[in-house]
Design a protein around this motif. Structure first.
Motif, PDB file in Angstrom:
ATOM      1  N   GLU A   9       0.828  -1.196   0.000  1.00 35.71           N
ATOM      2  CA  GLU A   9       0.000   0.000   0.000  1.00 35.71           C
ATOM      3  C   GLU A   9       0.872   1.260   0.000  1.00 35.71           C
ATOM      4  OE1 GLU A   9      -3.152   0.139  -0.298  1.00 35.71           O
ATOM      5  OE2 GLU A   9      -3.578   2.245   0.189  1.00 35.71           O
ATOM      6  N   LEU A  10       1.948   1.220   0.784  1.00 35.65           N
ATOM      7  CA  LEU A  10       2.860   2.373   0.837  1.00 35.65           C
ATOM      8  C   LEU A  10       3.471   2.637  -0.536  1.00 35.65           C
ATOM      9  CD1 LEU A  10       4.943   2.209   4.149  1.00 35.65           C
ATOM     10  CD2 LEU A  10       3.374   3.987   3.415  1.00 35.65           C
ATOM     11  N   VAL A  11       3.949   1.564  -1.172  1.00 38.47           N
ATOM     12  CA  VAL A  11       4.582   1.730  -2.486  1.00 38.47           C
ATOM     13  C   VAL A  11       3.562   2.249  -3.499  1.00 38.47           C
ATOM     14  CG1 VAL A  11       5.699   0.500  -4.365  1.00 38.47           C
ATOM     15  CG2 VAL A  11       6.302  -0.046  -2.009  1.00 38.47           C
ATOM     16  N   GLY A  16       7.161   7.514  -5.638  1.00 33.57           N
ATOM     17  CA  GLY A  16       8.525   8.025  -5.721  1.00 33.57           C
ATOM     18  C   GLY A  16       9.215   8.113  -4.370  1.00 33.57           C
ATOM     19  N   ASP A  17       8.438   8.038  -3.308  1.00 33.84           N
ATOM     20  CA  ASP A  17       9.001   8.330  -1.987  1.00 33.84           C
ATOM     21  C   ASP A  17       9.483   7.098  -1.250  1.00 33.84           C
ATOM     22  OD1 ASP A  17       8.465  10.979  -2.370  1.00 33.84           O
ATOM     23  OD2 ASP A  17       6.448  10.833  -1.534  1.00 33.84           O
ATOM     24  N   ASP A  27       9.132  -8.783   9.987  1.00 33.96           N
ATOM     25  CA  ASP A  27       9.494  -7.395  10.259  1.00 33.96           C
ATOM     26  C   ASP A  27       9.358  -6.587   8.985  1.00 33.96           C
ATOM     27  OD1 ASP A  27      10.003  -7.309  12.877  1.00 33.96           O
ATOM     28  OD2 ASP A  27      12.189  -7.321  12.726  1.00 33.96           O
ATOM     29  N   ALA A  28       8.330  -5.776   8.933  1.00 35.89           N
ATOM     30  CA  ALA A  28       8.162  -4.937   7.746  1.00 35.89           C
ATOM     31  C   ALA A  28       8.948  -3.655   7.921  1.00 35.89           C
ATOM     32  CB  ALA A  28       6.682  -4.620   7.534  1.00 35.89           C
ATOM     33  N   ALA A  29       9.707  -3.299   6.889  1.00 37.06           N
ATOM     34  CA  ALA A  29      10.507  -2.079   6.965  1.00 37.06           C
ATOM     35  C   ALA A  29      10.466  -1.370   5.632  1.00 37.06           C
ATOM     36  CB  ALA A  29      11.955  -2.406   7.335  1.00 37.06           C
ATOM     37  N   ALA A  30      10.421  -0.050   5.685  1.00 35.52           N
ATOM     38  CA  ALA A  30      10.419   0.733   4.460  1.00 35.52           C
ATOM     39  C   ALA A  30      11.403   1.881   4.599  1.00 35.52           C
ATOM     40  CB  ALA A  30       9.015   1.272   4.174  1.00 35.52           C
ATOM     41  N   VAL A  31      12.185   2.088   3.549  1.00 35.21           N
ATOM     42  CA  VAL A  31      13.078   3.243   3.508  1.00 35.21           C
ATOM     43  C   VAL A  31      12.401   4.291   2.644  1.00 35.21           C
ATOM     44  CG1 VAL A  31      15.365   4.073   2.897  1.00 35.21           C
ATOM     45  CG2 VAL A  31      15.074   1.740   3.710  1.00 35.21           C
ATOM     46  N   ILE A  32      12.263   5.488   3.190  1.00 35.36           N
ATOM     47  CA  ILE A  32      11.558   6.525   2.436  1.00 35.36           C
ATOM     48  C   ILE A  32      12.468   7.716   2.227  1.00 35.36           C
ATOM     49  CG2 ILE A  32       9.329   5.792   3.334  1.00 35.36           C
ATOM     50  CD1 ILE A  32       9.416   8.242   5.171  1.00 35.36           C
ATOM     51  N   ILE A  86      10.113   2.421   9.784  1.00 38.37           N
ATOM     52  CA  ILE A  86      10.349   3.396   8.718  1.00 38.37           C
ATOM     53  C   ILE A  86      11.756   3.959   8.894  1.00 38.37           C
ATOM     54  CG2 ILE A  86       9.621   5.592   7.730  1.00 38.37           C
ATOM     55  CD1 ILE A  86       7.543   3.576   7.267  1.00 38.37           C
ATOM     56  N   LYS A  87      12.514   3.976   7.806  1.00 37.60           N
ATOM     57  CA  LYS A  87      13.875   4.518   7.891  1.00 37.60           C
ATOM     58  C   LYS A  87      14.044   5.613   6.859  1.00 37.60           C
ATOM     59  CE  LYS A  87      15.923   0.014   8.898  1.00 37.60           C
ATOM     60  NZ  LYS A  87      16.989  -0.887   8.502  1.00 37.60           N
TER      61      LYS A  87
END
Lengths: 159, 163
Positions: A9-11, A16-17, A27-32, A86-87
């Motif tokens: 959903e985030l993607v 672009g972010d 462990d869900a992680a997203a680099v933004i 979130i990173k």
């Protein structure tokens, strides 16, 4: 993994972010991107995901990277029982990271701690002062280039 | 027949020795407890090991009423001025015991935040190593301090200094 639902959903919403999204061992992680922090966090805090708790907010110093610091936010959703990390990367001379105090009150002291230990400036923070060290302390002790045995005593030492 | 008490029931001693005897058995201690060593201090001070057997049973929570400062635990740089003030508030004669590895040398905390031994801030009479020290070591330190007090030249406040 069920957490990948959030990442997908985030993607989808912030194409672009979100620079990187991964899920390992649940462990869900997203680099933004740094500039997208407020939008992403607002989206995560509101329904349907409702990440009501900011479990932790901290920083890591990677001296070898071009963008030296990495902020890490740990979120927890009480209603869906999900966790998300979130990173984002912060260059050393960047203007600052947006403060999250407007979303989570506990970000106040956590951001002050990161400011104290790493020298990251938080834009929009209500009271960005040192949390642990005294006001006269020079430097930021958790930066990797802070001398390991540098002492800054507050009283004259006897020897 | 055995010994008879001397007529008049008097004993002879030297004033210095008598003062030392009086002082070493009437230590009022002030616990400056900042960390986990405090548990070991409680054990030493309370009924199990009973520091009162050695005349140091009175715990005073005002530095002005105490003559033995127990620095129990880690002293951070931010706390050093407070410790210094507490020490300065104590009345003479006064003694200090550094209790546990952190108070002695900073212990495992060799970093920006921690004083590397309280003797950098205040004078210390007896050091107790250990993380934490056993209560027996605390009692041993107390006995050593008593020995030191007994053997030291006593401070006479009513005597003019230097005369």
């Amino acid at each position: 993994m069920e957490e990948t639902g959030i990442l997908d959903e985030l993607v989808r919403r912030f194409p672009g972010d979100v620079l990187e999204a991964s899920s390992e061992l649940g462990d869900a992680a997203a680099v933004i991107r740094k500039d997208a922090l407020l939008e992403v966090m607002q989206f995560l805090k509101e329904k349907p995901y409702e990440f009501a708790m900011l479990l932790d907010l901290t920083c890591v110093d990677y001296p070898e990277r071009a963008e030296r610091f990495e902020m890490v936010y740990h979120l927890f959703s009480l209603s869906t029982n999900k966790r998300l990390r979130i990173k984002l990367s912060v260059p050393e001379n960047a203007a600052g990271v947006d403060s999250l105090v407007r979303f989570w009150k506990n970000a106040d002291w956590l951001e002050r701690e990161v400011f104290d230990m790493f020298g990251i400036r938080f834009e929009g923070h209500p009271n960005l002062q040192r949390l642990f060290m005294n006001e006269a302390f020079e430097g930021h002790p958790l930066r990797k280039d802070y001398p390991l045995r540098k002492r800054q005593p507050m009283v004259p030492l006897r020897k | 027949m055995g010994l008879r008490p001397m007529p008049g029931n008097f004993i002879t001693t030297r004033l210095n020795a008598m003062l030392g005897w009086g002082r070493k058995y009437s230590l009022f201690h002030y616990p400056y407890v900042t960390a986990c060593c405090g548990m070991e201090y409680m054990s030493a001070a309370c009924a199990h090991f009973d520091i009162d057997r050695f005349g140091a049973g009175w715990t005073r929570f005002s530095p002005r009423q105490s003559d033995l400062l127990l620095v129990v635990g880690t002293i951070s740089q931010k706390q050093a001025p407070v410790l210094r003030t507490v020490y300065d508030q104590m009345t003479e004669p006064k003694w200090v015991i550094a209790f546990g590895a952190c108070a002695v040398s900073g212990g495992i905390y060799d970093n920006y935040a921690v004083v590397q031994g309280v003797d950098q801030v205040i004078p210390v009479d007896v050091f107790i190593p250990g993380c934490p020290p056993r209560p027996e070591m605390v009692l041993d330190a107390l006995l050593k301090l008593q020995d030191k007090i007994q053997k030291s030249k006593q401070d006479w406040r009513w005597k003019r200094q230097g005369s």
